[in-house]
Design a protein around this motif. Structure first.
Motif, mmCIF file in Angstrom:
data_model
loop_
_atom_site.group_PDB
_atom_site.id
_atom_site.type_symbol
_atom_site.label_atom_id
_atom_site.label_comp_id
_atom_site.label_asym_id
_atom_site.label_seq_id
_atom_site.Cartn_x
_atom_site.Cartn_y
_atom_site.Cartn_z
ATOM 1 N N ILE A 48 89.862 -5.324 79.078
ATOM 2 C CA ILE A 48 89.817 -4.624 80.359
ATOM 3 C C ILE A 48 90.049 -5.603 81.508
ATOM 4 C CG2 ILE A 48 88.377 -3.225 81.892
ATOM 5 C CD1 ILE A 48 86.951 -2.170 79.454
ATOM 6 N N VAL A 49 89.544 -6.820 81.375
ATOM 7 C CA VAL A 49 89.760 -7.838 82.398
ATOM 8 C C VAL A 49 91.244 -8.194 82.484
ATOM 9 C CG1 VAL A 49 89.174 -10.174 83.153
ATOM 10 C CG2 VAL A 49 87.436 -8.761 82.049
ATOM 11 N N VAL A 50 91.914 -8.256 81.342
ATOM 12 C CA VAL A 50 93.356 -8.530 81.320
ATOM 13 C C VAL A 50 94.114 -7.431 82.062
ATOM 14 C CG1 VAL A 50 95.393 -8.714 79.831
ATOM 15 C CG2 VAL A 50 93.277 -9.888 79.195
ATOM 16 N N LEU A 51 93.769 -6.173 81.805
ATOM 17 C CA LEU A 51 94.426 -5.054 82.484
ATOM 18 C C LEU A 51 94.213 -5.137 84.002
ATOM 19 C CD1 LEU A 51 93.548 -2.051 80.136
ATOM 20 C CD2 LEU A 51 95.807 -3.053 80.492
ATOM 21 N N LYS A 52 92.991 -5.404 84.409
ATOM 22 C CA LYS A 52 92.675 -5.496 85.836
ATOM 23 C C LYS A 52 93.462 -6.615 86.499
ATOM 24 C CE LYS A 52 89.690 -8.078 87.342
ATOM 25 N NZ LYS A 52 89.623 -9.402 88.049
ATOM 26 N N THR A 53 93.518 -7.775 85.858
ATOM 27 C CA THR A 53 94.205 -8.934 86.426
ATOM 28 C C THR A 53 95.693 -8.685 86.558
ATOM 29 O OG1 THR A 53 92.547 -10.412 85.468
ATOM 30 C CG2 THR A 53 94.615 -11.410 86.149
ATOM 31 N N THR A 145 85.213 -21.219 88.232
ATOM 32 C CA THR A 145 86.469 -21.157 88.985
ATOM 33 C C THR A 145 87.629 -21.854 88.272
ATOM 34 O OG1 THR A 145 85.350 -20.925 91.122
ATOM 35 C CG2 THR A 145 87.610 -21.746 91.167
ATOM 36 N N PRO A 146 87.483 -23.105 87.801
ATOM 37 C CA PRO A 146 88.604 -23.719 87.070
ATOM 38 C C PRO A 146 88.994 -22.946 85.810
ATOM 39 C CG PRO A 146 86.972 -25.375 87.669
ATOM 40 C CD PRO A 146 86.351 -24.044 87.943
ATOM 41 N N ILE A 147 87.991 -22.433 85.087
ATOM 42 C CA ILE A 147 88.276 -21.648 83.887
ATOM 43 C C ILE A 147 88.994 -20.364 84.261
ATOM 44 C CG2 ILE A 147 87.233 -20.410 81.950
ATOM 45 C CD1 ILE A 147 87.124 -23.453 81.708
ATOM 46 N N ASP A 148 88.579 -19.759 85.365
ATOM 47 C CA ASP A 148 89.192 -18.526 85.843
ATOM 48 C C ASP A 148 90.658 -18.745 86.206
ATOM 49 O OD1 ASP A 148 88.532 -15.880 86.084
ATOM 50 O OD2 ASP A 148 88.008 -15.991 88.208
ATOM 51 N N VAL A 149 90.937 -19.848 86.884
ATOM 52 C CA VAL A 149 92.315 -20.151 87.284
ATOM 53 C C VAL A 149 93.213 -20.260 86.054
ATOM 54 C CG1 VAL A 149 93.807 -21.932 88.293
ATOM 55 C CG2 VAL A 149 91.698 -21.262 89.461
ATOM 56 N N VAL A 150 92.763 -21.003 85.062
ATOM 57 C CA VAL A 150 93.579 -21.211 83.856
ATOM 58 C C VAL A 150 93.689 -19.925 83.042
ATOM 59 C CG1 VAL A 150 93.749 -22.463 81.672
ATOM 60 C CG2 VAL A 150 93.028 -23.661 83.747
ATOM 61 N N SER A 151 92.575 -19.270 82.779
ATOM 62 C CA SER A 151 92.597 -18.084 81.913
ATOM 63 C C SER A 151 93.370 -16.933 82.546
ATOM 64 C CB SER A 151 91.169 -17.635 81.567
ATOM 65 O OG SER A 151 90.463 -17.244 82.722
ATOM 66 N N GLN A 152 93.275 -16.760 83.866
ATOM 67 C CA GLN A 152 94.008 -15.689 84.528
ATOM 68 C C GLN A 152 95.509 -15.931 84.482
ATOM 69 O OE1 GLN A 152 92.256 -15.323 88.454
ATOM 70 N NE2 GLN A 152 90.925 -13.665 87.770
ATOM 71 N N THR A 269 83.401 -5.116 97.170
ATOM 72 C CA THR A 269 84.049 -6.435 97.015
ATOM 73 C C THR A 269 85.447 -6.397 96.404
ATOM 74 O OG1 THR A 269 83.011 -6.747 94.828
ATOM 75 C CG2 THR A 269 81.787 -7.536 96.760
ATOM 76 N N MET A 270 86.002 -5.208 96.136
ATOM 77 C CA MET A 270 87.307 -5.135 95.478
ATOM 78 C C MET A 270 88.430 -5.846 96.250
ATOM 79 S SD MET A 270 88.780 -4.092 92.760
ATOM 80 C CE MET A 270 90.483 -4.468 92.321
ATOM 81 N N PRO A 271 88.573 -5.654 97.563
ATOM 82 C CA PRO A 271 89.646 -6.375 98.279
ATOM 83 C C PRO A 271 89.539 -7.891 98.139
ATOM 84 C CG PRO A 271 88.794 -4.602 99.638
ATOM 85 C CD PRO A 271 87.866 -4.723 98.465
ATOM 86 N N LEU A 272 88.317 -8.427 98.209
ATOM 87 C CA LEU A 272 88.133 -9.868 98.055
ATOM 88 C C LEU A 272 88.527 -10.330 96.659
ATOM 89 C CD1 LEU A 272 84.689 -10.327 99.872
ATOM 90 C CD2 LEU A 272 86.927 -11.137 100.668
ATOM 91 N N ASP A 273 88.231 -9.522 95.644
ATOM 92 C CA ASP A 273 88.584 -9.887 94.281
ATOM 93 C C ASP A 273 90.101 -9.913 94.088
ATOM 94 O OD1 ASP A 273 87.579 -10.365 91.443
ATOM 95 O OD2 ASP A 273 88.895 -8.634 91.117
ATOM 96 N N THR A 274 90.798 -8.955 94.697
ATOM 97 C CA THR A 274 92.254 -8.917 94.605
ATOM 98 C C THR A 274 92.875 -10.140 95.278
ATOM 99 O OG1 THR A 274 92.255 -6.496 94.587
ATOM 100 C CG2 THR A 274 94.324 -7.586 95.176
ATOM 101 N N ILE A 275 92.378 -10.502 96.456
ATOM 102 C CA ILE A 275 92.873 -11.689 97.161
ATOM 103 C C ILE A 275 92.615 -12.942 96.334
ATOM 104 C CG2 ILE A 275 92.577 -13.120 99.220
ATOM 105 C CD1 ILE A 275 91.765 -10.481 100.679
ATOM 106 N N THR A 277 92.278 -13.214 93.068
ATOM 107 C CA THR A 277 93.164 -13.251 91.900
ATOM 108 C C THR A 277 94.566 -13.683 92.293
ATOM 109 O OG1 THR A 277 91.884 -11.497 90.822
ATOM 110 C CG2 THR A 277 94.109 -11.887 89.998
ATOM 111 N N ARG A 278 95.085 -13.146 93.412
ATOM 112 C CA ARG A 278 96.413 -13.544 93.882
ATOM 113 C C ARG A 278 96.463 -15.048 94.168
ATOM 114 N NH1 ARG A 278 100.335 -9.808 95.854
ATOM 115 N NH2 ARG A 278 100.019 -7.857 94.719
ATOM 116 N N LEU A 279 95.466 -15.571 94.827
ATOM 117 C CA LEU A 279 95.444 -16.995 95.168
ATOM 118 C C LEU A 279 95.417 -17.868 93.917
ATOM 119 C CD1 LEU A 279 92.896 -17.063 98.133
ATOM 120 C CD2 LEU A 279 95.311 -17.685 98.253
ATOM 121 N N GLN A 280 94.688 -17.426 92.892
ATOM 122 C CA GLN A 280 94.507 -18.248 91.698
ATOM 123 C C GLN A 280 95.673 -18.158 90.725
ATOM 124 O OE1 GLN A 280 90.716 -16.727 90.343
ATOM 125 N NE2 GLN A 280 89.610 -18.447 91.245
ATOM 126 N N VAL A 281 96.420 -17.050 90.769
ATOM 127 C CA VAL A 281 97.430 -16.798 89.740
ATOM 128 C C VAL A 281 98.841 -17.078 90.214
ATOM 129 C CG1 VAL A 281 98.500 -14.989 88.332
ATOM 130 C CG2 VAL A 281 96.013 -15.125 88.505
#
Length: 349
Positions: A48-53, A145-152, A269-275, A277-281
């Motif tokens: 589900i996290v993959v779909l969201k990302t 955060t570093p794990i999130d950047v790589v995994s996303q 917090t959804m808008p912040l999460d989208t921003i 994800t965009r910054l990290q990916v």
């Protein structure tokens, strides 16, 4: 804890299992069992996290079912677990930091709010839970955060995200180590902590809102329907009538409270999460020119693509993920705390 209820004009109480605070826990058992239990939870909810990302980085909106069908058709089942190994490596230390900070803060703040400030049990619990969620999220982000950047970045490889459907081109990586090496080479340690500020702004308030909402919802539900799902207990003193819930009722109320809290937190917090994800990916043109994308530029790009609605892409999967994760997390977490008590006999009832 106890909750007041009215029945036949006589005093009645709902006798819930006692809270387990930090001092009551066997720390080694708590962290070891916690790592094992929450790794299993992460694996179950990862698709589900993959779909969201992927939805968050797509130029055009696409439904979850179409996205899932596309992944299965082009990448197979393994497409839903891209980057999972890297994510799992970070989950264990991040969860350890999270749980430790959560319990220490909740215990200390709870003592202050009830003892020194003299607040009511409901208010003290909400404040202690909010403070605990805030500190736990901030501690965990140092690792996550570093794990999130790589995994996303690994999550969005393959399928539609390598085509023009994405806002910008994405670099190809051959696994987590290769992604880690290329990010360090291109942008240094700053690249691994890209989006750290917005992550704190996303997860810290989100956790504070979630834990406070959970505490309020939990008490509200027991106050409204507690007497209907509890067994009458006449062992109290002074002629009072008590109610003692069985294990199934406790789990159901915990799960429902977690789902309600997740809905509130996801919307806020959804808008912040989208921003974030965009910054990290996304690499984008700014990276090619030697400049990191800014939060303001990311917001402008989102608004240009689809207005405010673009900031809420992936809300469905995020809400579902948060609800299922939170429901599983809180029931697992309470179970874990009872397994990890130093003297389990006193909590057996």
């Amino acid at each position: 804890m106890s909750f007041s209820a009215a029945e036949d004009d006589s005093a009645s109480e709902i006798h819930l299992p006692a809270d387990i605070d930090w001092e009551m826990l066997d720390k080694s058992k708590f962290f070891f069992l916690g790592a094992a239990l929450f790794s299993g939870v992460s694996g179950t909810l990862y698709p589900i996290v993959v779909l969201k990302t992927r939805q968050q980085v797509m130029l055009n909106g696409i439904s979850c079912l179409k996205m899932a069908s596309s992944i299965m058709r082009s990448e197979g089942f393994r497409g839903f677990y891209r980057g999972f190994g890297t994510s799992l490596m970070g989950t264990i230390p991040a969860r350890a930091l999270y749980m430790g900070a959560l319990e220490v803060t909740k215990s200390n703040v709870g003592n202050v709010t009830t003892g020194r400030l003299g607040l009511s049990e409901t208010s003290a619990s909400a404040i202690a839970n909010a403070a605990a969620g805030l500190s736990a999220a901030m501690a965990a982000q140092l690792v996550w955060t570093p794990i999130d950047v790589v995994s996303q970045r690994l999550m969005v490889q393959g399928g539609g995200c390598n085509s023009t459907a994405c806002t910008v081109g994405l670099q190809k990586y051959n696994g987590g180590i290769d992604a880690f090496r290329k990010i360090i080479y291109a942008d240094g340690m700053r690249g691994l902590y890209r989006g750290f500020g917005i992550s704190i702004l996303t997860y810290a308030p989100s956790n504070a809102v979630w834990w406070a909402s959970y505490s309020i919802a939990h008490r509200l539900i027991w106050g409204c329907v507690g007497c209907y799902c509890c067994k009458k207990d006449t062992s109290g003193n002074g002629g009072s009538v008590g109610y003692r819930p069985d294990g199934k009722a406790v789990v159901v109320v915990q799960g429902l409270s977690a789902s309600m809290a997740s809905g509130v937190s996801a919307l806020v917090t959804m808008p912040l999460d989208t921003i974030k994800t965009r910054l990290q990916v996304l690499d984008g043109e700014d990276i090619a020119r030697g400049r990191s994308p800014t939060i303001l530029q990311t917001v402008r790009n989102l608004l240009k693509e689809g207005g405010l609605g673009a900031c809420y892409r992936g809300l469905g999967p995020r809400w579902a993920s948060m609800s299922m994760s939170a429901t599983t997390m809180i029931t697992t977490y309470e179970f874990l705390k009872r397994l990890s008590t130093k003297n389990q006999e006193s909590f057996a009832s």
